[in-house]
Scaffold this motif. Sequence first.
Motif, mmCIF file in Angstrom:
data_model
loop_
_atom_site.group_PDB
_atom_site.id
_atom_site.type_symbol
_atom_site.label_atom_id
_atom_site.label_comp_id
_atom_site.label_asym_id
_atom_site.label_seq_id
_atom_site.Cartn_x
_atom_site.Cartn_y
_atom_site.Cartn_z
ATOM 1 N N SER A 95 -20.275 3.062 42.354
ATOM 2 C CA SER A 95 -18.936 2.563 42.021
ATOM 3 C C SER A 95 -18.540 1.402 42.930
ATOM 4 O O SER A 95 -18.048 0.371 42.462
ATOM 5 C CB SER A 95 -17.914 3.698 42.138
ATOM 6 N N LEU A 128 -10.612 17.266 42.810
ATOM 7 C CA LEU A 128 -9.830 16.090 43.168
ATOM 8 C C LEU A 128 -8.438 16.127 42.555
ATOM 9 O O LEU A 128 -7.507 15.529 43.070
ATOM 10 C CB LEU A 128 -10.561 14.820 42.727
ATOM 11 N N LEU A 151 -12.654 4.407 43.389
ATOM 12 C CA LEU A 151 -13.560 5.423 42.851
ATOM 13 C C LEU A 151 -14.580 5.847 43.900
ATOM 14 O O LEU A 151 -14.893 7.041 44.036
ATOM 15 C CB LEU A 151 -14.265 4.884 41.608
ATOM 16 N N ARG A 196 -14.706 13.744 47.769
ATOM 17 C CA ARG A 196 -15.107 14.946 47.015
ATOM 18 C C ARG A 196 -16.174 15.739 47.764
ATOM 19 O O ARG A 196 -16.169 16.978 47.758
ATOM 20 C CB ARG A 196 -15.625 14.519 45.636
ATOM 21 N N TRP A 234 -22.549 13.051 44.133
ATOM 22 C CA TRP A 234 -21.252 12.414 44.358
ATOM 23 C C TRP A 234 -21.380 11.188 45.250
ATOM 24 O O TRP A 234 -20.702 10.174 45.030
ATOM 25 C CB TRP A 234 -20.273 13.416 44.963
ATOM 26 N N VAL A 243 -13.891 11.160 37.848
ATOM 27 C CA VAL A 243 -13.066 11.438 39.027
ATOM 28 C C VAL A 243 -11.716 12.016 38.630
ATOM 29 O O VAL A 243 -11.221 12.969 39.241
ATOM 30 C CB VAL A 243 -12.886 10.149 39.850
ATOM 31 N N GLY A 256 -20.448 7.433 44.194
ATOM 32 C CA GLY A 256 -19.559 6.614 45.012
ATOM 33 C C GLY A 256 -20.184 5.281 45.376
ATOM 34 O O GLY A 256 -19.527 4.231 45.313
ATOM 35 N N ARG A 312 -12.919 8.121 46.531
ATOM 36 C CA ARG A 312 -12.626 9.462 46.016
ATOM 37 C C ARG A 312 -13.903 10.287 45.857
ATOM 38 O O ARG A 312 -13.902 11.499 46.086
ATOM 39 C CB ARG A 312 -11.898 9.376 44.677
ATOM 40 N N CYS A 313 -14.997 9.647 45.474
ATOM 41 C CA CYS A 313 -16.264 10.378 45.360
ATOM 42 C C CYS A 313 -16.739 10.867 46.727
ATOM 43 O O CYS A 313 -17.251 11.990 46.849
ATOM 44 C CB CYS A 313 -17.335 9.490 44.724
ATOM 45 N N ASP A 328 -12.075 15.735 37.502
ATOM 46 C CA ASP A 328 -12.727 16.701 38.392
ATOM 47 C C ASP A 328 -11.658 17.637 38.954
ATOM 48 O O ASP A 328 -10.693 17.180 39.559
ATOM 49 C CB ASP A 328 -13.431 15.980 39.532
#
Length: 295
Positions: free
Chosen positions: A54, A241, A28, A35, A47, A235, A51, A31-32, A238
Amino acid sequence: MEGTVDGFRYGAVTPVAAYLMACLGGALGLRCIVRTLLSTQSWKAGWLALGAASIGCGIWTMHFIAMIGFQVVETRIRYDAGLTVLSLAVAIVVVGIGVFIVGYRGASPLNLSFAGVITGLGVAAMHYLGMAALHLNGTVRYDPVVVALSVVIAIVAATAALWAAVTIRGFLTSLGASLIMGVAVTGMHYTGMSAVSVHVHGTTGGSWAGDSPTSLLLPMLLGPVIFLLLAGVVVMFDPLLVLGEGDWNRPSAKGARTEAASGSPLDGQEGQEPRVIHARAAQDPQWAAPHSPRR
């Protein structure tokens, strides 16, 4: 006397569950960060904060799930609630510092190294602060060489994770990076735990303060786990993504019209006028002479 330390009270259940939570938090978080790289117009600070939270929650949850399987046979174990919560805050804040350094200052080797050292030290601080929350009827001792090794592993893992976040953008490659990150973070934890030895004061129990693992850790783990699941929903749904970088970077029809309108009108006429005049000239040769395009 020396206590019998066992880090696998429930067999492979706690290590596997701890590893999966570390992978989830890492996936997670990566991926943030990706982004913010896919769209410079997105809310970067939000974001990056999501992140960092997470990754921090994933590491903290990994640690205390693994600690549920930790026991000293000769004595009970309890935890200080304040230090346990503080270790979560340290994990999120320090990981956030490293993530924001890379997010705003770029991914140069110097920035990555600096951010990786800070983040790795934060992970190690979370681990040993969490261990300081452990109360038992004895004295906990550490092998300094193994402790140093665990800190090095944490720094290398954090640097590699930040590098992967700014270099790897595909979903499958990010997933692979998070699995490797989970191995590194979990390996750091069990390396640090292998440095532990306990000198037990006695086997008659004790009146030290703190809560038992099941009464404290399980309810406290519920909050970070729910947060990670909610972050996963954000996520997963979104659009950027889900669609990927290519679909969002493709100019829209409106953008294409705007770009065309911003060009020189003469350019557009020069592209179309010869074809129109030639077609008309083919039908009426007398019309063609006065309407020939100027060269």
